[in-house]
Every structure is written in C-alpha cells, then in structure tokens.
Design an enzyme around this catalytic site. Structure first.
Site, short mmCIF file in Angstrom:
data_model
loop_
_atom_site.label_atom_id
_atom_site.label_comp_id
_atom_site.label_asym_id
_atom_site.label_seq_id
_atom_site.Cartn_x
_atom_site.Cartn_y
_atom_site.Cartn_z
N TYR A 13 -29.05 64.70 -13.76
CA TYR A 13 -30.23 65.80 -13.08
C TYR A 13 -30.03 66.92 -13.87
CZ TYR A 13 -33.22 67.89 -9.91
OH TYR A 13 -34.21 68.70 -9.08
N SER A 47 -35.21 73.31 -11.81
CA SER A 47 -34.38 73.61 -10.92
C SER A 47 -33.34 74.55 -11.40
CB SER A 47 -33.60 72.24 -10.71
OG SER A 47 -32.30 72.37 -10.00
P1 NDP Z 1 -39.43 64.20 -3.40
O1 NDP Z 1 -38.15 63.35 -3.80
O2 NDP Z 1 -39.48 64.57 -2.02
O3 NDP Z 1 -40.46 63.94 -4.06
C1 NDP Z 1 -40.52 63.44 -5.48
C2 NDP Z 1 -41.96 63.14 -5.90
O4 NDP Z 1 -41.92 62.70 -7.36
C3 NDP Z 1 -42.57 61.79 -5.16
O5 NDP Z 1 -43.89 61.72 -5.01
C4 NDP Z 1 -42.13 60.57 -6.18
O6 NDP Z 1 -43.09 59.52 -6.10
C5 NDP Z 1 -42.45 61.46 -7.51
N1 NDP Z 1 -41.94 60.62 -8.57
C6 NDP Z 1 -40.72 60.30 -8.90
N2 NDP Z 1 -40.90 59.55 -10.26
C7 NDP Z 1 -42.16 59.44 -10.35
C8 NDP Z 1 -42.83 58.82 -11.64
N3 NDP Z 1 -42.10 57.85 -12.53
N4 NDP Z 1 -44.14 58.66 -11.82
C9 NDP Z 1 -44.85 59.61 -10.86
N5 NDP Z 1 -44.15 60.19 -9.78
C10 NDP Z 1 -43.08 60.05 -9.54
O7 NDP Z 1 -38.88 65.70 -4.27
P2 NDP Z 1 -39.34 67.06 -4.20
O8 NDP Z 1 -40.69 67.11 -3.53
O9 NDP Z 1 -38.27 67.80 -3.22
O10 NDP Z 1 -39.52 67.64 -5.61
C11 NDP Z 1 -40.49 67.99 -6.30
C12 NDP Z 1 -40.01 68.64 -7.70
O11 NDP Z 1 -39.20 69.72 -7.54
C13 NDP Z 1 -39.14 67.47 -8.56
O12 NDP Z 1 -39.31 67.68 -9.80
C14 NDP Z 1 -37.73 68.20 -8.17
O13 NDP Z 1 -36.71 68.07 -9.15
C15 NDP Z 1 -37.86 69.66 -8.04
N6 NDP Z 1 -37.09 70.29 -7.19
C16 NDP Z 1 -36.69 69.90 -5.98
C17 NDP Z 1 -35.73 70.77 -5.18
C18 NDP Z 1 -35.63 70.34 -3.75
O14 NDP Z 1 -34.93 71.00 -2.96
N7 NDP Z 1 -36.32 69.66 -3.04
C19 NDP Z 1 -34.94 71.85 -5.87
C20 NDP Z 1 -35.10 72.00 -7.14
C21 NDP Z 1 -36.11 71.42 -7.95
P3 NDP Z 1 -42.83 58.08 -5.22
O15 NDP Z 1 -42.84 58.47 -3.73
O16 NDP Z 1 -43.53 57.12 -5.97
O17 NDP Z 1 -40.98 58.08 -5.61
#
Ligand code: NDP
Length: 228
Positions: A150, A134
């Site tokens: 974060y 990010s």
């Molecule tokens: P979401 O919160 O929509 O989804 C997060 C995903 O990560 C879910 O599938 C969640 O699973 C999974 N997850 C969390 N903890 C674990 C774990 N311990 N083991 C396995 N899976 C896990 O996030 P986004 O799709 O928006 O984000 C995806 C990536 O992009 C992340 O790394 C985020 O930091 C990064 N990002 C996103 C931004 C945004 O604007 N959306 C901006 C910058 C970076 P579960 O459903 O089980 O919780």
C-alpha cells in the site's frame, strides 16, 4: 461544474458524489460494477439528471478507454478516488501479487484514467486533478514501517501527481495528491476517527481553494501540507 469521481459506489467516493450533487454540480461517477452500485444509482433520482453512472474499472485499459469515449464536454475536476488496500501487508506476510494489484489500481489506475481524460480536462482553463493518497504514501512521514504494497503504491501515485503538475502547469492545469485522513469506511474500519461526511466536505473545500501555485503539492483534507 463537471466532475469525474472514480470508485464512487461506496466509501469516500460515494460521499464525494453525494456532496457534489448537493452543491449543484454534474457528476460522472465511475463504479467497477455499475449494475451493483445501488446506493450510487439511488442518488440519481434526486439529482435532476446531473448524475451519470458509468462502469469503470481503473485497472483495465479497455474499461478506461470506453469510459473516456462516453464522456463529452469539459471536465473541471477529476477526483481519482478508487483505491485498494489488502489486509496482510507486513514484510513477512505481504503477497507480491497483492502488492502488484495495489500498484495496478492505486498508481497505474490513476495514471490510466488521468491520461485518458486529458483532452476533456484541457477544455477547462484551470481544471483540477486530485488523487486520493495517504499519509502512508509519504516517505518523510514513514517512522513506523510496514504496509509495503500500500505504501509503495501511494508513493508511486504521489510521484505521478508531481510529474503531472510539472507537465501541465504551462497549460494552467492543477494536479495534487490529497489525503482524506483516517476515515470510517470499509477500508478505514470502524475505529477510524473521521466520519466520511467530514472527510468529503474537507476534501471538497480544499479542492475549491486550489490555485496554480498549489499544483504539485500534497495536502490533507484540512488543507495542511503533508511532506512528500
Ligand atoms: P473503500 O475500500 O471504502 O472503497 C474503495 C473504492 O474504490 C470502492 O468504490 C471500490 O470499488 C473502488 N475500487 C477498487 N478497485 C477499483 C478498480 N479497479 N476500479 C474502480 N474502482 C475500484 O475505500 P475508501 O473510500 O476508504 O478510500 C477511498 C480512497 O481514499 C482510496 O484511494 C484510499 O486508498 C484512500 N484513503 C482512505 C483512507 C481511509 O482511512 N479510509 C485513508 C487514506 C487514504 P468496489 O466496490 O468495486 O471494490
């Protein structure tokens, strides 16, 4: 091409999986609670056996070990997408337990999964490791403060990617950090300017174009370089 995508049950990970399948790739998709990952498993029907859904909690040694043991054959691209961002993260309100959990998932989870899959990645010359970071993980870009847990977790993730790039360059493996932009997901919220489909398409296009000289870089989903 064989891909591994973590956190594939919703958000960017789900869309990366959908688009990768549409491109004809085989996807090993990790979901923390695979039994509840209905949208993800719903993609399996049309995939002609190219989608494999695995239980994968990136914060658990045992889960990552079992996941790695279940994979056979080469992995061409690992996308460390799973991530966590807790709500209250300012200096007064940050919970150190939450900060620790973000480090555990965002930074150590990425390292844990990548290390476990190295034997599979080494089976492909030029295999790629891409970790979803990010702009908030950039020290150079931090002019607004806040988001302690974060930001710290993504800065730590960035450092891991940089070390991986150095360590694996001699073997021809490519490691990058990549930002998806501010995206409309549960994490990004509904006022985010970027649709998940646009972000995922951009990420996959950038990853397609990566060559060894790009290893150790930090990109955004449009292919622009971000300062560390
Ligand atoms: P979401 O919160 O929509 O989804 C997060 C995903 O990560 C879910 O599938 C969640 O699973 C999974 N997850 C969390 N903890 C674990 C774990 N311990 N083991 C396995 N899976 C896990 O996030 P986004 O799709 O928006 O984000 C995806 C990536 O992009 C992340 O790394 C985020 O930091 C990064 N990002 C996103 C931004 C945004 O604007 N959306 C901006 C910058 C970076 P579960 O459903 O089980 O919780």
């Amino acid at each position: 091409m064989n891909l591994v995508i973590t956190g594939a049950n919703r958000g960017i990970g789900l869309e990366l999986t959908r688009q990768s399948l549409a491109r004809g790739n085989t996807v090993h998709a990790g979901a923390r609670d695979a039994a509840q990952a209905r949208e993800l498993t719903g993609l399996a029907g049309a995939s002609g056996g190219r989608l494999h859904v695995h239980a994968l909690d990136v914060a658990s040694d045992e889960s990552v070990r079992a996941f790695a043991a279940a994979l056979t054959g080469p992995v061409d691209l690992l996308i460390n997408n799973a991530g966590l961002r807790t709500r209250r993260d300012d200096i007064e309100g940050v919970s150190l337990e939450d900060a620790l959990q973000m480090l555990q998932v965002n930074a150590l989870g990425t390292l844990r999964v990548t290390r476990a899959l190295l034997p599979r990645l080494r089976e492909t010359r030029g295999a790629k490791i891409a970790s979803l970071s990010s702009g908030l993980g950039s020290i150079a870009d931090n002019t607004s403060g806040g988001s302690y847990g974060y930001r710290m977790s993504k800065a730590a993730l960035n450092m891991a990617m940089r070390s991986l790039a150095q360590d694996l360059r001699g073997e021809g493996l490519i490691a990058v950090a990549i930002s998806p932009g501010w995206v409309q997901t549960d994490m990004g919220g509904s006022s985010a300017p970027t649709q998940v489909s646009e972000s995922a398409a951009g990420l996959l296009a950038v990853l397609d174009r990566l060559t060894l000289p790009d290893s150790g870089s930090f990109f955004d989903f449009r292919g622009e370089r971000i300062a560390w």
